[in-house]
Scaffold this motif. Sequence first.
Motif, PDB file in Angstrom:
ATOM      1  N   VAL A   4       0.883  -1.028   0.066  1.00  0.00           N
ATOM      2  CA  VAL A   4      -0.059   0.198   0.161  1.00  0.00           C
ATOM      3  C   VAL A   4       0.714   1.357   0.014  1.00  0.00           C
ATOM      4  N   ASP A   6      -0.880   4.846  -0.997  1.00  0.00           N
ATOM      5  CA  ASP A   6      -1.729   5.897  -0.189  1.00  0.00           C
ATOM      6  C   ASP A   6      -2.867   5.428   0.092  1.00  0.00           C
ATOM      7  N   ALA A   7      -3.359   4.411  -0.332  1.00  0.00           N
ATOM      8  CA  ALA A   7      -4.937   3.982   0.106  1.00  0.00           C
ATOM      9  C   ALA A   7      -4.879   2.398  -0.034  1.00  0.00           C
ATOM     10  N   PHE A   9      -7.514  -0.503  -0.508  1.00  0.00           N
ATOM     11  CA  PHE A   9      -8.944  -0.770  -1.174  1.00  0.00           C
ATOM     12  C   PHE A   9      -9.309  -2.294  -0.841  1.00  0.00           C
ATOM     13  N   TYR A  31      -6.600   1.059  13.140  1.00  0.00           N
ATOM     14  CA  TYR A  31      -8.003   1.700  12.366  1.00  0.00           C
ATOM     15  C   TYR A  31      -9.082   0.578  12.413  1.00  0.00           C
ATOM     16  N   VAL A  43     -12.322   2.188   1.163  1.00  0.00           N
ATOM     17  CA  VAL A  43     -11.212   2.727   0.895  1.00  0.00           C
ATOM     18  C   VAL A  43     -10.862   3.340   2.172  1.00  0.00           C
ATOM     19  N   VAL A  44      -9.599   2.735   2.488  1.00  0.00           N
ATOM     20  CA  VAL A  44      -8.820   3.236   3.738  1.00  0.00           C
ATOM     21  C   VAL A  44      -7.689   4.142   3.451  1.00  0.00           C
ATOM     22  N   GLN A  45      -7.753   5.597   3.551  1.00  0.00           N
ATOM     23  CA  GLN A  45      -6.473   6.445   3.209  1.00  0.00           C
ATOM     24  C   GLN A  45      -5.558   6.063   4.369  1.00  0.00           C
ATOM     25  N   ARG A  46      -4.329   6.008   3.916  1.00  0.00           N
ATOM     26  CA  ARG A  46      -3.214   5.999   4.661  1.00  0.00           C
ATOM     27  C   ARG A  46      -3.119   6.886   5.903  1.00  0.00           C
ATOM     28  N   ASP A  48      -5.722   7.916   7.458  1.00  0.00           N
ATOM     29  CA  ASP A  48      -6.863   7.599   8.314  1.00  0.00           C
ATOM     30  C   ASP A  48      -6.387   6.842   9.592  1.00  0.00           C
TER      31      ASP A  48
END
Length: 75
Positions: A4, A6-7, A9, A31, A43-46, A48
């Motif tokens: 990963v 940036d994000a 999925f 998280y 979608v988990v943004q970094r 987050d």
Amino acid sequence: PNPVADALFLNVQQSGSHDVVLRDAAGRTVYRQHLAPGERQLVVQRADFAAGAGLYFLEVAAANGERQHQRIVVQ
């Protein structure tokens, strides 16, 4: 994709609700998200989970008790 950048999925194949937990290499939860029935993508943004580079562990738990685990590498 894994690793990963940036994000993260996530696509859930089973119906029903799911709990998604991401832990760092020390086992700390960084998280957590609940997916309601009908929600199949996340979608988990970094940003987050404030992730530094390294190894993380993803767990997806279905309402029926089934659990799936995957190692995630964050660059």
